[in-house]
Structure formats: C-alpha cells, structure tokens
Write a protein that holds these residues in place. Structure first.
Motif, PDB file in Angstrom:
ATOM      1  N   ARG A 352      -0.066   1.081  -9.442  1.00  0.00           N
ATOM      2  CA  ARG A 352       0.532   2.034  -8.507  1.00  0.00           C
ATOM      3  C   ARG A 352       1.809   2.573  -9.130  1.00  0.00           C
ATOM      4  O   ARG A 352       2.507   1.855  -9.843  1.00  0.00           O
ATOM      5  N   VAL A 361       2.636  -0.741  -0.610  1.00  0.00           N
ATOM      6  CA  VAL A 361       1.583  -1.709  -0.920  1.00  0.00           C
ATOM      7  C   VAL A 361       2.114  -3.135  -0.831  1.00  0.00           C
ATOM      8  O   VAL A 361       1.453  -4.029  -0.281  1.00  0.00           O
ATOM      9  N   SER A 402      -4.959   0.434   6.038  1.00  0.00           N
ATOM     10  CA  SER A 402      -4.438   0.385   4.665  1.00  0.00           C
ATOM     11  C   SER A 402      -5.533  -0.123   3.738  1.00  0.00           C
ATOM     12  O   SER A 402      -6.005  -1.253   3.873  1.00  0.00           O
ATOM     13  N   SER A 404      -5.313  -1.109   0.788  1.00  0.00           N
ATOM     14  CA  SER A 404      -4.888  -2.184  -0.117  1.00  0.00           C
ATOM     15  C   SER A 404      -5.023  -3.566   0.501  1.00  0.00           C
ATOM     16  O   SER A 404      -4.895  -4.567  -0.207  1.00  0.00           O
TER      17      SER A 404
END
Length: 657
Positions: A352, A361, A402, A404
C-alpha cells in the motif's frame, strides 16, 4: 530396533506429500448458492478498486514461463493452472469476494515498490520475496518455501535489474514458507565466511522446529484439508490460499541465523541500510518481527498485516494465537511507524502507498483483531458458549465494508471459537458435553431415533433442495457416522459439503469442505512417494525434541508395566540424557546420567541425524559401529515393541478408507 522417520517437518511443506487422487465428479452451484452469490455481488463494495491498482503498481516484467521445474524435471510451481481466474467470468461456485482475492493474487513477476530501492517477486510461491538494494548487494526479506522457487525468483530479478550478490537474508518469522528456500539464494560458505548475515527474531530456531514436532502427522493430514492439496485447481476446486495461490512442491532447507534480534525494538545497519526491527511475538507466529526503514519511510509488516484477516486458530492445528496481542502490536506499529509511513509492504499479497491509505489499513486490521477478542468475550460473559459462538459473533458492518479485513484465511466461524477456547477452553458448561460419546457411538442412537436411513435420506434431500445445507449436513453426518458404507448418504453429504464450500469466503473453509466431499466420493488419496526430510531441519531439531517425539509414538496400553532407564549421550555435542520408561510413559531429561541405567547408548549427534531423517535406525547405526550400547541392550527391543507407526493418511470422514 526400528524407529521410523519422525513427522516433524513443518506442516506447510509436509502436507504436499499427499498425492492427488483421481478427481471426483463435481456438481455445479445450486440455485440457492447462485442466488446467494448474486446477493453478495450486489452488497459487497466492489466499486472500491484500489487494491487492483496497488497490486499492479510498479510492475516491471513477468517471466516467459508459467512453470518452475525441479532438477528431475518435476513441476515445482505452476501459476498457469489458475489462469481460469483471468477470463473475466463470475463463477457461482466461488464466493464473489474470494474470487476477487484469488484474482488479485494472480500477480506474477517482478515489481518495483520503492524506486531503485525495494522490489518484490510475487507469484512464485505462497509468499513474496522482497529485495532491498543495499550498498553492495541485495538484502533479501523472506526466501520463499523452496530452493527451486527462491533460486528462480532471484535469478529473474537479477536478469531484469542487473546481477547483484546477496549481502544479507532476513527471516521475518518462523513459518517455513519464509525460510525454506534459503539455499536457493545463499549457501553455508556465504555465512561461514562472513559474507552474508542471516537475521531472525528472538526464538526463531526453537519455533521454526517445535510447532509441528509432536502432532506433525495429524497436522500434516489436516493440512491437506485446509489447503485443498488433493483438489484440482479450478472453479469447482482449489482457487486460492488467501495470502497467495498455493505452496510450491520443491525442496526446503534452513540456515541458522547469525544475528538474532532480541529487543522489542532494535536498530541495525545492514549493507548501508538502516533498519529498525520490531519483535512481535505471539502474533501471526510465535517468533515474528516487523521492520521500519527510517530513511525511506517504509514499513515492512511481515505477515502481521496482509490483505485478509488471518487465522487465530489455523485449521491444520496449532496453538491458538492471541488476537488481543496481535491487535496491540499493530497499534504499536501504527503509532511508532505508521504516522510517517509512505509505503507498507508485507510478506504476502501486495503493498500500500500513501500515509492515509496505510493508516486506514492498519487501523482496520487493528480493530478487526481487537473486535474479535473483545466481542467474543462480551458474548461469553453473557452466556454464549463455544458451541454457539460462531453463530452469534458478527463482524461489525463498518469492517465488513473494508476489503483488507475480509475473511479469506481465517474466518469469523473458527476464529471466534478460537478466542473463547483461549480464555475458557473447549467445554461449553453443559455436563452432557463434558464427557460425551464419540460420534461413531452416539450416531447410531440418533439414526435409530430418527427412523433410520429410510427416513433421514428423504428429509435430508428435502433440506438440500431448499438450500438448507447446514441442516442437511447435521443429520447426514449422523447417518454417515452410523453407517459408513451407506453410499447414498455419503454422496448426499458430499453434495452438501460441496455447496457449502462454494459459499464460504474463507479459502481455508472452502478447501476443507471440498476436500471432504471428494474423499466421501472417491476415498482418501494414497500416500505419495516419501518426501525426504530436510537435513537442515534434522540438524536443527534438538535431541530432547526427538525423544519427545518418540514418546508420542508409545502405545501406553502396551507399555504399561514396562520399566527401564537408558543413559543416552552424544559425544560430539557433549550432551547427555536420561530416558526413562515408567507408567506406560517415556520421558527424557537433558544434563543428567543415571547410576541405575539398564543400558547406556553413546552415539554422535551427527550419526543420530540419519535416524531422525529416517535413513537409518538406532539399531542399524549401532550394528554398523556408529555408536555403542552397554548393559542390557534388550531394553531397546522393548521400546521398539511398543512404538506405533503413524498412518499419514488416516481416515477423517467415515467410510473413506
């Protein structure tokens, strides 16, 4: 005396010893499953495409081959078997979110993460190889699972970027997919000459060997379910492993670290590059460390932050991890490094970029593990039991949006039960479940009271047709345990498992259900050719660990009443042990010798390594003069007579052998 090879090789590699059986006929997604997948496609945040941009960012080149071969021409790695994921088709036999993750994990080749500084090779194994440009050579973070894939990865990087020597190796943690390929990038002479240092977190060597010493055979068998090893790759089979595609099938080794990072935070300058290591014990691995590059604002998250929620309890079997500690270590990294980080990389998936994105994240991951811990305890303190927890715990809607922290590796089902097990154990508080009948003993009573197979099968078929798969599974499982030869019951249970597998977002759960379905249909895969245990790992196993592993093979019923003491010494290492059989139990203690020993064995540890490798036995080594025994040698025959040889493909589902 016949002592066969101990199954201590780390499970992530050993599971590949099982050969793939003839594939069972698979079924398409049912109408109920297809409708469920359509609902998910409409409700999940597919408009958020940031992961696709990040996963492609910095692409340099892909090799012109899709397979990596071993020295004998065997296929060690084949990314091409997953190319069906690149055809743009939505498969109703794959959870839409898992298909998205599986597609993202099709990255293959060399990527530039930080210009002229950090590069990654992805798609060569389950993990990534990360290359940091030092003043003289490459600092290699994690070296994959096998020598063959690591060698190919480094060669491709050098081909694209120019030849550079390896100046240092960093093992981020104690799982073999991060150290097993070390001999593909360096050798013993590199280390012994001082040209290359190997860095590892505190406790690395002990944890790298010990996790699978004692339950290795069971873990190996269960790992074939978790990773779907017997399954063919495809829309109806194995599609992904959440943090990568799969595990390579080559040879693994280990070179011991020369520098052990012991402090919570410890700075080193390696080949001109400043690195601050953060030890994070008790997170994704018992020995693991993050890293911070202060001169470049780059955070290396090891396997503590990947593009998924990980396993608090891994289905192959392992000690339950600490979700709260994991969350705290992420939070520590967030506030110590994350405030300034501009790039975040890890040993799996993709990086990222940008501080706002990185903090997003990191916070999502921190919150997901903390919520798992805290909300499970909240429910437990309100009376929810381990038998109910997986049906009651829900991930907050904000976190479900999300990508992630989706449940690709772990799942809310087995992770929530793991948390309550960590704090309260396996018992749910009901006396009826404290010492229950075994399934094969209780199932006949259930089947009888339900009216037998003639009543169960139509009812189960009706539930199946209604899409009530978990309900159908409940009664069919009882039938199959009561009547393991009931082929109609096994086939319907297999079909039920199959639809559930198609529906689960967790790659681990998908693989478990689909593998069980296949075994119900065509039986258990026979054991493949023996995979030689790595000499590196044999040398790393302590002599006491080896005797502990031998002790797990003692049949206490046969050994009850047997009593003897053996002194065991290894002159080349200066060690001595007392081995005692008493109460149907074999024990050992290091650093002592008994004056009441029935027999004494002297054998160099280098000769014992051959026994650990399964290339010799204690008896054959002693007979050939590689060691000596004094006293009553018959106690060795006594010991041999009570040792059980473990079946590497023992039956999991009834009626599959």
């Amino acid at each position: 005396m016949r002592i066969t090879r101990i199954h201590y090789f780390i499970t992530l590699a050993l599971m590949l010893t099982l050969s793939t059986v003839t594939q069972a006929q698979t079924s398409p997604a049912s109408a109920a499953t297809s409708a469920r997948q359509d609902t998910l496609r409409a409700s999940l945040p597919f408009a958020d495409q940031r992961d696709f941009g990040e996963s492609r960012r910095g692409f340099v080149a892909a090799p012109d081959y899709r397979q990596i071969l071993g020295a004998a021409g065997n296929v060690v790695w084949d990314i091409g078997r997953y190319d069906f994921l690149l055809d743009g088709q939505d498969y109703d036999s794959i959870h839409p979110s898992l298909q998205r993750q599986a597609t993202l994990n099709m990255n293959y080749g060399l990527y530039e993460v930080v210009p002229d500084f950090i590069y990654q090779i992805r798609g060569y194994d389950l993990a990534n190889m990360t290359l940091v440009r030092g003043e003289q050579g490459w600092i290699v973070f994690d070296v994959l699972l096998t020598r063959e894939t690591a060698q190919a990865a480094l060669a491709f990087a050098n081909e694209q970027l120019g030849d550079r020597p390896v100046s240092a190796v960093v093992y981020s943690h104690s799982h073999i997919d991060h150290f097993g390929g070390v001999r593909g990038v360096i050798d013993d002479d590199d280390v012994q000459s001082g040209r290359v240092d190997v860095y590892a977190p505190v406790g690395f060597m002990e944890e790298a060997i010990s996790e699978n010493v004692y339950a290795g055979n069971a873990m190996t068998r269960r790992a074939s379910y978790q990773y779907g090893n017997p399954l063919a790759a495809g829309p109806f089979g194995q599609v992904d492993s959440a943090i990568g595609k799969a595990l390579a099938r080559g040879s693994s080794g280990l070179i011991a670290p020369t520098v052990v990072v012991t402090d919570d935070f410890e700075e080193h300058t390696i080949d001109g590059v400043r690195i601050v290591f953060q030890n994070t014990p008790g997170t994704e691995a018992p020995a693991e460390m993050n890293a911070w590059f202060p001169d470049h604002n780059v955070f290396w998250a090891a396997e503590n932050i990947t593009a998924t929620i990980h396993n608090i309890y891994t289905l192959r079997g392992a000690l339950v991890r600490d979700a709260l500690s994991w969350s705290r270590q992420i939070n520590e990294a967030l506030y110590r490094f994350g405030q300034d980080a501009e790039v975040m990389i890890s040993s799996h998936n993709w990086p990222r970029w940008g501080n706002e994105r990185i903090q997003e994240v990191m916070r999502d991951q921190r919150d997901a593990y903390a919520n798992l811990n805290n909300q499970v305890l909240n429910l437990a303190n309100r009376g929810i039991t381990i038998s109910q927890m997986h049906n009651e715990y829900q991930v907050p809607q904000s976190l479900q949006q999300s990508w992630s922290v989706r449940q690709y590796h772990g799942s809310e089902f087995h992770n929530s039960r793991a948390v309550i097990n960590r704090y309260l154990g396996y018992w749910d508080g009901n006396p009826a479940t404290l010492a229950p009948l075994s399934p094969e003993d209780s199932a006949p009573l259930y089947v009888e009271m339900m009216g037998g197979a003639d009543a169960i099968l139509p009812r189960a078929q009706g539930l199946f047709d209604e899409g009530q798969y978990r309900h159908a599974m409940e009664i069919l499982n009882k039938l199959v345990y009561a009547e393991p030869d009931n082929q109609q019951g096994k086939e319907l249970l297999a079909a039920t498992f199959e639809q559930l597998g198609y529906q689960y977002e967790s790659a681990s759960m998908r693989n478990v259900f689909l593998t069980a379905a296949q075994e119900l249909r065509v039986g258990v895969a026979p054991a493949g050719p023996a995979r030689g245990t790595s000499p590196d790992l044999a040398r790393a196993m302590t002599t006491s660990q080896w005797w502990d592993a031998i002790a797990t093979r003692v049949d206490s019923q046969l050994a009850d009443g047997m009593a003897f003491i053996i002194n065991f010494s290894t002159p080349d290492t200066g060690e001595q042990f007392v081995i005692e059989m008493r109460g149907g139990t074999l024990t050992n203690i290091a650093g002592y010798a008994s004056d009441q020993a029935d027999a004494s064995i002297t054998m160099d540890r280098s000769d014992l390594d051959q026994v650990i490798l399964g290339q010799a036995t204690l008896g054959s080594q002693l007979t050939s003069g590689r060691g000596q025994v004094t006293g009553n040698a018959a106690v060795l025959q006594q010991l041999a007579s009570v040792l059980v040889e473990f079946d590497p493909v023992f039956e999991i589902m009834p009626g599959t052998r």
